[in-house]
Design a protein around this motif. Structure first.
Motif, PDB file in Angstrom:
ATOM      1  N   ASP A   1       0.835  -1.203   0.000  1.00  0.00           N
ATOM      2  CA  ASP A   1       0.000   0.000   0.000  1.00  0.00           C
ATOM      3  C   ASP A   1       0.870   1.253   0.000  1.00  0.00           C
ATOM      4  OD1 ASP A   1      -2.635   1.392   0.376  1.00  0.00           O
ATOM      5  OD2 ASP A   1      -1.602   2.060   2.189  1.00  0.00           O
TER       6      ASP A   1
ATOM      7  N   GLY B   1       3.281   0.976  -3.549  1.00  0.00           N
ATOM      8  CA  GLY B   1       2.435   1.108  -4.723  1.00  0.00           C
ATOM      9  C   GLY B   1       2.927   0.378  -5.941  1.00  0.00           C
TER      10      GLY B   1
ATOM     11  N   TYR C   1     -11.739  10.323  -6.752  1.00  0.00           N
ATOM     12  CA  TYR C   1     -10.872   9.227  -6.306  1.00  0.00           C
ATOM     13  C   TYR C   1      -9.459   9.446  -6.835  1.00  0.00           C
ATOM     14  CZ  TYR C   1     -15.486   7.037  -5.870  1.00  0.00           C
ATOM     15  OH  TYR C   1     -16.801   6.778  -5.559  1.00  0.00           O
TER      16      TYR C   1
ATOM     17  N   GLN D   1      -5.436   7.284  -7.111  1.00  0.00           N
ATOM     18  CA  GLN D   1      -4.665   6.056  -6.946  1.00  0.00           C
ATOM     19  C   GLN D   1      -3.205   6.353  -7.247  1.00  0.00           C
ATOM     20  OE1 GLN D   1      -6.267   2.782  -9.140  1.00  0.00           O
ATOM     21  NE2 GLN D   1      -4.612   1.373  -8.613  1.00  0.00           N
ATOM     22  N   ARG D   2      -2.304   5.656  -6.559  1.00  0.00           N
ATOM     23  CA  ARG D   2      -0.882   5.842  -6.818  1.00  0.00           C
ATOM     24  C   ARG D   2      -0.539   5.389  -8.233  1.00  0.00           C
ATOM     25  NH1 ARG D   2       0.152   3.740  -1.512  1.00  0.00           N
ATOM     26  NH2 ARG D   2       0.791   5.373  -0.078  1.00  0.00           N
TER      27      ARG D   2
ATOM     28  N   HIS E   1       0.093   9.988  -5.673  1.00  0.00           N
ATOM     29  CA  HIS E   1      -1.227   9.746  -6.254  1.00  0.00           C
ATOM     30  C   HIS E   1      -1.301  10.524  -7.564  1.00  0.00           C
ATOM     31  CE1 HIS E   1      -1.829   8.797  -1.988  1.00  0.00           C
ATOM     32  NE2 HIS E   1      -2.686   7.900  -2.450  1.00  0.00           N
TER      33      HIS E   1
ATOM     34  N   ASP F   1      -3.196   9.072 -10.533  1.00  0.00           N
ATOM     35  CA  ASP F   1      -4.321   8.629 -11.368  1.00  0.00           C
ATOM     36  C   ASP F   1      -5.607   9.144 -10.726  1.00  0.00           C
ATOM     37  OD1 ASP F   1      -2.216   7.335 -12.467  1.00  0.00           O
ATOM     38  OD2 ASP F   1      -3.105   5.338 -12.443  1.00  0.00           O
TER      39      ASP F   1
ATOM     40  N   THR G   1      -8.514  12.549   2.341  1.00  0.00           N
ATOM     41  CA  THR G   1      -9.026  11.194   2.144  1.00  0.00           C
ATOM     42  C   THR G   1     -10.172  10.921   3.116  1.00  0.00           C
ATOM     43  OG1 THR G   1      -6.912  10.352   1.360  1.00  0.00           O
ATOM     44  CG2 THR G   1      -8.453   8.744   2.257  1.00  0.00           C
TER      45      THR G   1
ATOM     46  N   ARG H   1     -11.046   4.384   1.854  1.00  0.00           N
ATOM     47  CA  ARG H   1     -10.071   3.641   1.053  1.00  0.00           C
ATOM     48  C   ARG H   1     -10.708   2.368   0.541  1.00  0.00           C
ATOM     49  NH1 ARG H   1      -3.978   4.229   3.369  1.00  0.00           N
ATOM     50  NH2 ARG H   1      -4.165   6.285   4.341  1.00  0.00           N
TER      51      ARG H   1
ATOM     52  N   PRO I   1      -6.060   0.049  -3.114  1.00  0.00           N
ATOM     53  CA  PRO I   1      -5.108   1.116  -3.433  1.00  0.00           C
ATOM     54  C   PRO I   1      -5.763   2.447  -3.792  1.00  0.00           C
ATOM     55  CG  PRO I   1      -5.373  -0.328  -5.315  1.00  0.00           C
ATOM     56  CD  PRO I   1      -6.181  -0.941  -4.198  1.00  0.00           C
ATOM     57  N   VAL I   2      -7.097   2.479  -3.809  1.00  0.00           N
ATOM     58  CA  VAL I   2      -7.825   3.680  -4.236  1.00  0.00           C
ATOM     59  C   VAL I   2      -8.288   4.470  -3.018  1.00  0.00           C
ATOM     60  CG1 VAL I   2      -9.819   4.551  -5.496  1.00  0.00           C
ATOM     61  CG2 VAL I   2      -8.581   2.552  -6.354  1.00  0.00           C
ATOM     62  N   ARG I   3      -8.098   5.785  -3.073  1.00  0.00           N
ATOM     63  CA  ARG I   3      -8.590   6.662  -2.014  1.00  0.00           C
ATOM     64  C   ARG I   3      -9.764   7.493  -2.515  1.00  0.00           C
ATOM     65  NH1 ARG I   3      -4.047   9.176   1.941  1.00  0.00           N
ATOM     66  NH2 ARG I   3      -2.550   7.466   1.977  1.00  0.00           N
TER      67      ARG I   3
END
Length: 527
Positions: free
Chosen positions: A75, A78, A408, A410-411, A420, A422, A463, A466, A469-471
């Motif tokens: 996590d 990544g 949202y 993502q790394r 992050h 994406d 945030t 979670r 891997p997506v916040r």
């Protein structure tokens, strides 16, 4: 394997193109066959080790490491390959010497699926952390060291007399580990003979027409044609064989039997793959139903019939026309198509214009929604592989823009694995309980490094949930999104899908409540 791992590590830490070319060329000079050929295939994206999937790697890591430690590390980092490479425990007894690259790939390709876990574990035990990272990058199919296929082939040109254009010409006719290619480049054998091969010929590409270039162009020297919103392809017909290649040389013939089954004649033709229904063109969304499929159903063939709108001709039979000017090739193309009429082939029409102002007005108001701009081609331009300067220009319509809300994040991967990068964004639509945000797209470029750092900081500080891997973040940051087109889509909850979305601007000044509504996007769809 150690030398290849060292090469990947060095490539991942340099950004300059010329430095990368030199590193690859030096590796090729000092590495024997077949290891260097396998490395070249890996760098160019020509290797596909289908036996091993990322899920298998995660299972192995879970068995050898503490599951919670692995979860937390993955996590944070990544990147799967980097995480496993660093956490993998050394065996209690010394393992055998590290395997060679070609030996490694050969064993992985030959392994049955049931034997793959034990084989991968054995290879990881025989490598150090850097070697494990390189192996895992190799088998999971994403090196991400900033090397394109073109750059890898450019490095090959450093080894001998043939230039990059000549290397591009024979590349797609050969297979790893490229023994005949190295023999030719280093002067031990003649150039491979392609006279009887139905192979991809590298495409000629264009430069974007910018404001500084426009005043220097004489309209009398150029021809214009529409830039269609499909997929650039090449048709190769020889000795009864018919093949369709993507712009990168991938053979996509199996997905388009309806187009190829009744083509006649011989030659190599350049054009745009589109959905054609009795002469009427479909939208890019229609074409997407046919892409990336190994096989197609009868329903897909009937609902989304494929055709090619022809731009150019490279070979007429066995005659190489690439040295001719565009006007002469166009005359030959028209004659070729006229002699072989086919319902799935037609010619891209030339666009008459007196000056660039007139052409600009046509560019901004094209006659069909599948047109994304115009192309300008010098009347005397030969067909040259790559992107030669001053010959072909693309002049796309100005992008559409819409204000969206970040939902949202993502790394990323590689150098972005700790950031992050994406981002999923949405717009407002009416709901039973009042206005709600619905996702409409995802973007991972368009921002500077400094802006990326600001976006990453916002994600970490805002945030709210979670999902792996997506916040999920507070719905308060507005992003101005630029995109080249939009169409209806049943696959997306919003009912629309953007074409090439990217972040044009971060609207720190704009409240989320003032972002655009779904109706705004729907109104941009050209039916």
């Amino acid at each position: 394997m150690e030398a290849f791992a060292e090469l990947l590590d060095r490539l991942s830490h340099v950004g300059a193109r010329n430095v990368k070319v030199r590193l690859i060329a030096d590796y090729m000079r000092r590495t024997p066959d077949p290891d260097r050929g396998v490395a070249l295939a890996a760098l160019a994206g020509e290797l596909s080790l289908k036996t091993v999937k990322p899920a298998l790697v995660r299972e192995l890591a879970g068995a050898r490491t503490d599951p919670e430690l692995f979860r937390l590390s993955y996590d944070y980092v990544g990147d799967l390959a980097e995480t496993v490479a660093l956490l993998w425990p050394a065996p209690e007894t010394p393992a055998n010497a590290a395997p060679g690259l070609a030996e490694t790939v050969e064993r992985l390709e030959a392994a049955a699926r049931k034997d793959a876990p034990a084989l991968v574990a054995e290879l990881l035990d025989r490598l150090d952390a850097n070697g494990r990272w390189a192996l895992l990058k190799l088998i999971t199919g994403g090196l991400r060291v900033g090397v394109s296929a073109r750059l890898a082939r450019t490095a090959l040109a450093e080894l001998g007399a043939p230039g990059i254009d000549e290397i591009e010409e024979v590349w797609h006719a050969l297979a790893p580990p490229y023994g005949p290619l190295f023999d030719w480049i280093e002067g031990r054998a003649p150039k491979p003979d392609l006279s009887e091969a139905v192979v991809f010929r590298p495409l000629m590409l264009s430069h974007a027409l910018d404001d500084a270039e426009r005043p220097r162009l004489d309209p009398a020297d150029f021809r214009a044609e529409w830039k269609w919103d499909g997929i650039r392809v090449q048709l190769a017909l020889h000795g009864g064989e018919r093949r369709l290649f993507s712009r990168t040389g991938d053979d996509i013939s199996a997905a388009f039997p309806d187009l190829l089954e009744s083509l006649e004649g011989e030659g190599v033709l350049d054009g745009e793959l589109l959905v054609m229904r009795e002469g009427a063109l479909g939208r890019f969304n229609d074409l997407q139903q046919r892409l990336n499929r190994k096989t197609v159903t009868k329903k897909l063939l009937a609902d989304f019939p494929a055709g090619v709108r022809l731009y150019d001709i490279l070979f007429d039979g066995a005659e190489d026309l690439r040295g001719l000017g565009f006007d002469d090739r166009r005359t030959r193309l028209e004659a070729w198509a006229r002699a072989r009429p086919h319902p799935r082939l037609d010619l891209s029409p030339l666009v008459p214009f007196r000056d660039l102002d007139e052409l600009e007005s046509r560019r901004m108001d094209p006659p069909h929604p599948a047109i994304e701009g115009v192309m300008l081609k010098r009347a005397d331009s030969p067909y040259r592989a790559g992107r030669p300067k001053g010959l072909w220009y693309k002049w796309k319509r100005d992008p559409m823009t819409v204000d969206c809300v970040l939902l949202y994040a993502q790394r990323g991967h590689g150098k972005r694995s700790s950031l992050h990068s994406d981002f999923t964004f949405g717009v407002w639509r009416g709901g039973e309980a009042g206005p709600e945000l619905v996702p409409v797209g995802k973007a991972y470029f368009g921002f500077t490094d400094a802006e990326l750092a600001e976006l990453d900081r916002f994600v970490r500080n805002h945030t709210v949930d979670r999902y792996g891997p997506v916040r999920a973040v507070e719905a308060k940051l507005v992003l101005e999104i630029a995109f080249d087109g939009i169409h209806r889509s049943k696959r997306h909850k919003s009912g629309v899908a953007m074409r090439f979305p990217r972040i044009a601007r971060i609207r720190w000044d704009k409240p989320a409540a003032e972002a655009d509504r779904l109706e705004t996007l729907e109104a941009l769809i050209g039916e």
